[in-house]
Design a protein around this motif. Structure first.
Motif, PDB file in Angstrom:
ATOM      1  N   GLN A  70      -5.856  11.231   2.694  1.00  0.00           N
ATOM      2  CA  GLN A  70      -5.840   9.789   2.964  1.00  0.00           C
ATOM      3  C   GLN A  70      -7.083   9.104   2.406  1.00  0.00           C
ATOM      4  O   GLN A  70      -6.993   8.011   1.842  1.00  0.00           O
ATOM      5  CB  GLN A  70      -5.727   9.554   4.465  1.00  0.00           C
ATOM      6  CG  GLN A  70      -4.393   9.951   5.061  1.00  0.00           C
ATOM      7  CD  GLN A  70      -4.352   9.791   6.564  1.00  0.00           C
ATOM      8  OE1 GLN A  70      -5.384   9.535   7.200  1.00  0.00           O
ATOM      9  NE2 GLN A  70      -3.179   9.940   7.159  1.00  0.00           N
ATOM     10  N   ALA A  71      -8.240   9.757   2.556  1.00  0.00           N
ATOM     11  CA  ALA A  71      -9.472   9.183   2.012  1.00  0.00           C
ATOM     12  C   ALA A  71      -9.422   9.103   0.491  1.00  0.00           C
ATOM     13  O   ALA A  71      -9.880   8.126  -0.113  1.00  0.00           O
ATOM     14  CB  ALA A  71     -10.674  10.014   2.453  1.00  0.00           C
ATOM     15  N   SER A  72      -8.834  10.125  -0.150  1.00  0.00           N
ATOM     16  CA  SER A  72      -8.709  10.110  -1.605  1.00  0.00           C
ATOM     17  C   SER A  72      -7.785   8.993  -2.065  1.00  0.00           C
ATOM     18  O   SER A  72      -8.071   8.292  -3.048  1.00  0.00           O
ATOM     19  CB  SER A  72      -8.193  11.461  -2.093  1.00  0.00           C
ATOM     20  OG  SER A  72      -7.995  11.459  -3.490  1.00  0.00           O
ATOM     21  N   ARG A  73      -6.670   8.793  -1.356  1.00  0.00           N
ATOM     22  CA  ARG A  73      -5.749   7.711  -1.726  1.00  0.00           C
ATOM     23  C   ARG A  73      -6.386   6.342  -1.513  1.00  0.00           C
ATOM     24  O   ARG A  73      -6.189   5.429  -2.319  1.00  0.00           O
ATOM     25  CB  ARG A  73      -4.454   7.835  -0.922  1.00  0.00           C
ATOM     26  CG  ARG A  73      -3.534   8.949  -1.391  1.00  0.00           C
ATOM     27  CD  ARG A  73      -2.153   8.778  -0.801  1.00  0.00           C
ATOM     28  NE  ARG A  73      -2.164   8.933   0.644  1.00  0.00           N
ATOM     29  CZ  ARG A  73      -1.916  10.077   1.282  1.00  0.00           C
ATOM     30  NH1 ARG A  73      -1.647  11.169   0.585  1.00  0.00           N
ATOM     31  NH2 ARG A  73      -1.929  10.129   2.598  1.00  0.00           N
ATOM     32  N   ARG A  74      -7.154   6.195  -0.434  1.00  0.00           N
ATOM     33  CA  ARG A  74      -7.819   4.911  -0.206  1.00  0.00           C
ATOM     34  C   ARG A  74      -8.850   4.622  -1.278  1.00  0.00           C
ATOM     35  O   ARG A  74      -8.975   3.483  -1.752  1.00  0.00           O
ATOM     36  CB  ARG A  74      -8.482   4.905   1.178  1.00  0.00           C
ATOM     37  CG  ARG A  74      -7.512   4.740   2.339  1.00  0.00           C
ATOM     38  CD  ARG A  74      -8.258   4.371   3.604  1.00  0.00           C
ATOM     39  NE  ARG A  74      -9.187   5.422   3.997  1.00  0.00           N
ATOM     40  CZ  ARG A  74      -8.887   6.397   4.846  1.00  0.00           C
ATOM     41  NH1 ARG A  74      -7.681   6.460   5.388  1.00  0.00           N
ATOM     42  NH2 ARG A  74      -9.788   7.306   5.174  1.00  0.00           N
ATOM     43  N   ALA A  75      -9.598   5.653  -1.681  1.00  0.00           N
ATOM     44  CA  ALA A  75     -10.587   5.453  -2.741  1.00  0.00           C
ATOM     45  C   ALA A  75      -9.908   5.098  -4.058  1.00  0.00           C
ATOM     46  O   ALA A  75     -10.378   4.225  -4.802  1.00  0.00           O
ATOM     47  CB  ALA A  75     -11.435   6.713  -2.907  1.00  0.00           C
ATOM     48  N   MET A  81      -7.834  -1.697  -7.210  1.00  0.00           N
ATOM     49  CA  MET A  81      -7.940  -3.107  -6.858  1.00  0.00           C
ATOM     50  C   MET A  81      -9.188  -3.734  -7.471  1.00  0.00           C
ATOM     51  O   MET A  81      -9.161  -4.889  -7.912  1.00  0.00           O
ATOM     52  CB  MET A  81      -7.966  -3.257  -5.335  1.00  0.00           C
ATOM     53  CG  MET A  81      -6.663  -2.898  -4.642  1.00  0.00           C
ATOM     54  SD  MET A  81      -6.811  -2.932  -2.833  1.00  0.00           S
ATOM     55  CE  MET A  81      -7.256  -4.660  -2.587  1.00  0.00           C
ATOM     56  N   ALA A  82     -10.282  -2.985  -7.508  1.00  0.00           N
ATOM     57  CA  ALA A  82     -11.524  -3.534  -8.052  1.00  0.00           C
ATOM     58  C   ALA A  82     -11.411  -3.834  -9.539  1.00  0.00           C
ATOM     59  O   ALA A  82     -11.948  -4.841 -10.021  1.00  0.00           O
ATOM     60  CB  ALA A  82     -12.681  -2.558  -7.807  1.00  0.00           C
ATOM     61  N   ARG A  83     -10.701  -2.986 -10.278  1.00  0.00           N
ATOM     62  CA  ARG A  83     -10.563  -3.239 -11.711  1.00  0.00           C
ATOM     63  C   ARG A  83      -9.367  -4.124 -12.044  1.00  0.00           C
ATOM     64  O   ARG A  83      -9.080  -4.371 -13.217  1.00  0.00           O
ATOM     65  CB  ARG A  83     -10.450  -1.913 -12.468  1.00  0.00           C
ATOM     66  CG  ARG A  83      -9.227  -1.084 -12.133  1.00  0.00           C
ATOM     67  CD  ARG A  83      -9.139   0.137 -13.022  1.00  0.00           C
ATOM     68  NE  ARG A  83      -7.991   0.957 -12.710  1.00  0.00           N
ATOM     69  CZ  ARG A  83      -8.021   1.992 -11.882  1.00  0.00           C
ATOM     70  NH1 ARG A  83      -9.147   2.335 -11.297  1.00  0.00           N
ATOM     71  NH2 ARG A  83      -6.923   2.695 -11.641  1.00  0.00           N
ATOM     72  N   GLY A  84      -8.645  -4.619 -11.014  1.00  0.00           N
ATOM     73  CA  GLY A  84      -7.557  -5.561 -11.236  1.00  0.00           C
ATOM     74  C   GLY A  84      -6.262  -4.936 -11.667  1.00  0.00           C
ATOM     75  O   GLY A  84      -5.439  -5.605 -12.310  1.00  0.00           O
ATOM     76  N   ASP A  85      -6.025  -3.682 -11.332  1.00  0.00           N
ATOM     77  CA  ASP A  85      -4.772  -3.020 -11.692  1.00  0.00           C
ATOM     78  C   ASP A  85      -3.644  -3.593 -10.835  1.00  0.00           C
ATOM     79  O   ASP A  85      -3.719  -3.608  -9.611  1.00  0.00           O
ATOM     80  CB  ASP A  85      -4.899  -1.510 -11.466  1.00  0.00           C
ATOM     81  CG  ASP A  85      -3.802  -0.736 -12.152  1.00  0.00           C
ATOM     82  OD1 ASP A  85      -2.765  -1.347 -12.485  1.00  0.00           O
ATOM     83  OD2 ASP A  85      -3.966   0.477 -12.375  1.00  0.00           O
TER      84      ASP A  85
END
Length: 204
Positions: A70-75, A81-85
């Motif tokens: 879950q932590a890997s998927r959240r990261a 999201m940060a790079r605008g994908d």
């Protein structure tokens, strides 16, 4: 001694033989469907995925693996999201129109981006036991709020103009787009999400 009938030729003599037999090698390789040489065994094994991990033996270990996944998927989602994908963005940030609005906001200096700093100064001024300082604090807050309103009006007009120029003839909810841009403009540039993709002063 072989007898040769008149009007017939030997089949071997009738079949043309290419001068350079090596030229047929690329054609034969292409016709075989590979198009590339067979990889070595070591290279093929190097590209294979490793064996799956053994199943958890205890309930605690299974819970730990679930949390790590879950932590890997959240990261991964946060990085996308940060790079605008587009596939990781929420619905309110998706689409080329919303991307254009973000670029318009990020290409200019906005009065709203100083909101948190000015609000902190005003809050400190309220706690100073000096009537003169408190009165100046009220004036600073009032003029800054007025500057935000004026700047938001100009920002809204610029957003409308750019959207109609870039995407003409389409139904747009201008009120929602303008509010989306104003709410982004009130955030500090380095805290905006998705991150700014254009520098200040860029021609959007």
């Amino acid at each position: 001694m072989k007898l040769r009938l008149p009007g017939r030729r030997d089949r071997a003599a009738a079949t043309p033989v290419p001068d350079d037999a090596a030229d047929l090698t690329p054609q034969l390789v292409k016709a075989s469907g590979k198009g590339r040489p067979t990889p070595k065994r070591v290279e093929a094994q190097g590209r294979r995925p490793g064996p799956p991990p053994p199943p958890p033996t205890t309930r605690k270990e299974a819970y730990r693996r679930t949390r790590e996944q879950q932590a890997s998927r959240r990261a991964q989602t946060r990085a996308g999201m940060a790079r605008g994908d587009e596939q990781f963005l929420p619905a309110r940030d998706r689409g080329p129109v919303r991307r254009l609005v973000r670029d318009v906001v990020d290409s200019r200096r906005n009065a709203g981006s100083f909101f948190l700093g000015v609000a902190a100064l005003v809050l400190v001024g309220y706690f100073i036991p000096n009537p003169a300082v408190q009165s100046y604090t009220v004036f600073v807050w009032f003029f800054f709020f007025l500057a935000i309103v004026v700047d938001s009006v100009f920002l809204g007009r610029r957003i409308k103009k750019k959207v109609l120029e870039r995407f003409p003839g389409q139904p747009h909810r201008m009120r929602g787009l303008v509010w989306y841009g104003i709410s982004r403009a009130t955030m500090i540039r380095r805290w905006r999400f998705p991150r700014a993709e254009v520098p200040i002063g860029a021609d959007v």
